[in-house]
Design a protein around this motif. Sequence first.
Motif, PDB file in Angstrom:
ATOM      1  N   GLU A   1      62.427  13.509  30.401  1.00 44.24           N
ATOM      2  CA  GLU A   1      61.801  13.916  29.184  1.00 44.24           C
ATOM      3  C   GLU A   1      62.157  12.825  27.986  1.00 44.24           C
ATOM      4  OE1 GLU A   1      61.267  17.692  25.945  1.00 44.24           O
ATOM      5  OE2 GLU A   1      63.035  17.607  27.173  1.00 44.24           O
ATOM      6  N   ASN A   2      61.097  12.218  27.428  1.00 45.74           N
ATOM      7  CA  ASN A   2      61.615  11.227  26.452  1.00 45.74           C
ATOM      8  C   ASN A   2      61.727  11.797  25.147  1.00 45.74           C
ATOM      9  OD1 ASN A   2      61.345   9.165  28.395  1.00 45.74           O
ATOM     10  ND2 ASN A   2      59.189   8.573  27.782  1.00 45.74           N
ATOM     11  N   PRO A   3      62.199  11.085  24.308  1.00 43.84           N
ATOM     12  CA  PRO A   3      62.526  11.757  22.679  1.00 43.84           C
ATOM     13  C   PRO A   3      61.167  12.185  22.357  1.00 43.84           C
ATOM     14  CG  PRO A   3      63.636   9.799  23.056  1.00 43.84           C
ATOM     15  CD  PRO A   3      62.945   9.673  24.411  1.00 43.84           C
ATOM     16  N   ASP A   4      59.982  11.738  22.671  1.00 43.22           N
ATOM     17  CA  ASP A   4      58.818  12.038  21.913  1.00 43.22           C
ATOM     18  C   ASP A   4      58.333  13.457  22.537  1.00 43.22           C
ATOM     19  OD1 ASP A   4      57.908  11.369  24.755  1.00 43.22           O
ATOM     20  OD2 ASP A   4      56.390   9.979  23.682  1.00 43.22           O
ATOM     21  N   GLY A   5      59.197  14.111  23.494  1.00 42.32           N
ATOM     22  CA  GLY A   5      59.004  15.315  24.238  1.00 42.32           C
ATOM     23  C   GLY A   5      57.896  14.966  25.469  1.00 42.32           C
ATOM     24  N   SER A   6      57.345  13.798  25.889  1.00 46.28           N
ATOM     25  CA  SER A   6      56.696  13.427  27.057  1.00 46.28           C
ATOM     26  C   SER A   6      57.437  13.614  28.256  1.00 46.28           C
ATOM     27  CB  SER A   6      55.881  12.224  27.097  1.00 46.28           C
ATOM     28  OG  SER A   6      56.963  11.171  26.873  1.00 46.28           O
ATOM     29  N   LEU A   7      57.109  14.016  29.358  1.00 40.32           N
ATOM     30  CA  LEU A   7      57.614  14.353  30.605  1.00 40.32           C
ATOM     31  C   LEU A   7      57.100  13.093  31.529  1.00 40.32           C
ATOM     32  CD1 LEU A   7      57.705  18.173  31.085  1.00 40.32           C
ATOM     33  CD2 LEU A   7      59.316  16.529  30.165  1.00 40.32           C
ATOM     34  N   HIS A   8      57.925  12.613  32.522  1.00 38.36           N
ATOM     35  CA  HIS A   8      57.490  11.619  33.426  1.00 38.36           C
ATOM     36  C   HIS A   8      58.107  11.764  34.812  1.00 38.36           C
ATOM     37  CE1 HIS A   8      55.926   9.085  30.073  1.00 38.36           C
ATOM     38  NE2 HIS A   8      56.677   9.874  29.270  1.00 38.36           N
ATOM     39  N   LEU A   9      57.572  11.434  35.691  1.00 33.58           N
ATOM     40  CA  LEU A   9      57.997  11.599  37.260  1.00 33.58           C
ATOM     41  C   LEU A   9      57.888  10.286  37.959  1.00 33.58           C
ATOM     42  CD1 LEU A   9      58.321  13.294  39.669  1.00 33.58           C
ATOM     43  CD2 LEU A   9      55.962  13.517  39.873  1.00 33.58           C
ATOM     44  N   CYS A  10      58.995  10.253  38.573  1.00 33.81           N
ATOM     45  CA  CYS A  10      58.897   9.031  39.470  1.00 33.81           C
ATOM     46  C   CYS A  10      59.317   9.211  40.946  1.00 33.81           C
ATOM     47  CB  CYS A  10      59.880   7.683  38.913  1.00 33.81           C
ATOM     48  SG  CYS A  10      60.223   6.328  40.055  1.00 33.81           S
ATOM     49  N   ASN A  11      58.587   8.857  42.099  1.00 35.51           N
ATOM     50  CA  ASN A  11      58.924   9.224  43.395  1.00 35.51           C
ATOM     51  C   ASN A  11      59.402   7.866  44.036  1.00 35.51           C
ATOM     52  OD1 ASN A  11      56.395   7.912  43.769  1.00 35.51           O
ATOM     53  ND2 ASN A  11      55.240   9.766  44.166  1.00 35.51           N
ATOM     54  N   ARG A  12      59.176   7.835  45.381  1.00 36.85           N
ATOM     55  CA  ARG A  12      59.877   6.490  46.048  1.00 36.85           C
ATOM     56  C   ARG A  12      58.717   5.172  46.058  1.00 36.85           C
ATOM     57  NH1 ARG A  12      60.818   6.435  51.441  1.00 36.85           N
ATOM     58  NH2 ARG A  12      62.486   5.137  51.089  1.00 36.85           N
ATOM     59  N   THR A  13      57.677   5.602  45.280  1.00 34.71           N
ATOM     60  CA  THR A  13      56.576   4.438  45.059  1.00 34.71           C
ATOM     61  C   THR A  13      57.302   3.664  43.937  1.00 34.71           C
ATOM     62  OG1 THR A  13      55.373   5.339  43.471  1.00 34.71           O
ATOM     63  CG2 THR A  13      54.942   5.673  45.925  1.00 34.71           C
ATOM     64  N   GLY A  14      58.214   4.211  43.179  1.00 33.46           N
ATOM     65  CA  GLY A  14      58.629   3.396  42.065  1.00 33.46           C
ATOM     66  C   GLY A  14      57.956   3.236  40.721  1.00 33.46           C
ATOM     67  N   VAL A  15      56.789   3.929  40.802  1.00 33.41           N
ATOM     68  CA  VAL A  15      56.113   4.290  39.568  1.00 33.41           C
ATOM     69  C   VAL A  15      55.895   5.508  38.949  1.00 33.41           C
ATOM     70  CG1 VAL A  15      53.454   4.331  39.113  1.00 33.41           C
ATOM     71  CG2 VAL A  15      54.240   3.019  41.092  1.00 33.41           C
ATOM     72  N   TRP A  16      56.298   5.439  37.710  1.00 34.52           N
ATOM     73  CA  TRP A  16      56.251   6.447  36.797  1.00 34.52           C
ATOM     74  C   TRP A  16      54.942   7.093  36.543  1.00 34.52           C
ATOM     75  CZ3 TRP A  16      60.861   9.044  35.398  1.00 34.52           C
ATOM     76  CH2 TRP A  16      61.976   8.237  35.671  1.00 34.52           C
ATOM     77  N   ALA A  17      54.846   8.533  36.586  1.00 42.81           N
ATOM     78  CA  ALA A  17      53.657   9.028  35.889  1.00 42.81           C
ATOM     79  C   ALA A  17      53.874  10.074  35.012  1.00 42.81           C
ATOM     80  CB  ALA A  17      52.980   9.601  37.401  1.00 42.81           C
ATOM     81  N   ARG A  18      52.885  10.182  33.763  1.00 38.83           N
ATOM     82  CA  ARG A  18      53.213  11.276  32.775  1.00 38.83           C
ATOM     83  C   ARG A  18      52.506  12.565  33.357  1.00 38.83           C
ATOM     84  NH1 ARG A  18      52.484  10.161  26.544  1.00 38.83           N
ATOM     85  NH2 ARG A  18      52.497  12.488  25.964  1.00 38.83           N
ATOM     86  N   LEU A  19      53.430  13.610  33.072  1.00 37.65           N
ATOM     87  CA  LEU A  19      53.007  14.824  33.454  1.00 37.65           C
ATOM     88  C   LEU A  19      52.543  15.595  32.259  1.00 37.65           C
ATOM     89  CD1 LEU A  19      56.138  16.256  35.318  1.00 37.65           C
ATOM     90  CD2 LEU A  19      54.162  15.477  36.224  1.00 37.65           C
TER      91      LEU A  19
END
Length: 301
Positions: free
Chosen positions: A274-292
Amino acid sequence: MATTFEFRVRHAEPVYARQAAQAAFAEIDRLETLLSRFHEGSDIWRINHAATGEHVVISEECHACLLQALQLHEFTGGAFDITIGAAADLVKSAGKNRVVPEPDALQDILDQRAASTIALSPGNFVVEVTQPGASLDLGAIGKGFALDAAAALLREWEIENALLSAGGSSILAMGAESDAPGTGGWPVNLLGETRSAPLVLHDYALGASGTGEQGNHIIDPRRRSQAYAHIRAWALAPAAAAADALSTAWMTMNRDEIAGVVAGLAPGHAAMVENPDGSLHLCNRTGVWARLEPGAHPVRA
């Protein structure tokens, strides 16, 4: 382990389920006597109080936990570290008094820890203290390790479905909440500082770390600081010990560092922050971050 364990066990016979849960709770209590640094006479207590050159015979369980901690220390480039118990005490004490720990005091403790050396043999249940000063603290992995042990015992009781929790920050799901079509696991919530997200766990573990409840209690041993890259972090893993430890490490690692670690781990590991702006992000084994995004379908693991 200074936390509350809660078990939800699903079985056709409620009495049998309660008996299995009681056996699992007893296992947690037994591990507490081996792994807690505050329990006088425990394996960890004896290591922390050993003299130079002393060989400390430890239990198989403590040996296994220490080996896992060492592996995770290496995987995270030192971000996860169980040898900074004294520094953690200083930080927590300052936090309770609502003050910032003196930088020199923290650095002195970390210097002493850096000069300490203990030797752990992969094949023998013995720890040698070659240079004193380390203060082993399994707090960031012990809860998860205990949940893994409880799950193993429940499987011996032929329990297939259970949700095990340690303080809400370490969760291990076995099977599913029900046999209803589409259930697929146990629903839990990722509780961030500003928002939450639904998650469904099936034979998976979730570890959570943050500053909301205990303040700035996590130390980055690499940078010798309490600077955090996120306000909350979660780790998904097949085992609770790894999820517990990795979520702590994620707090002091930037997203590129986390992605590199996740890519190098076995399949089944993932990170969420969770970033300071409240956004949530997910990273799996691809190494790519996706915003939830808010309102998205539950993440399934």
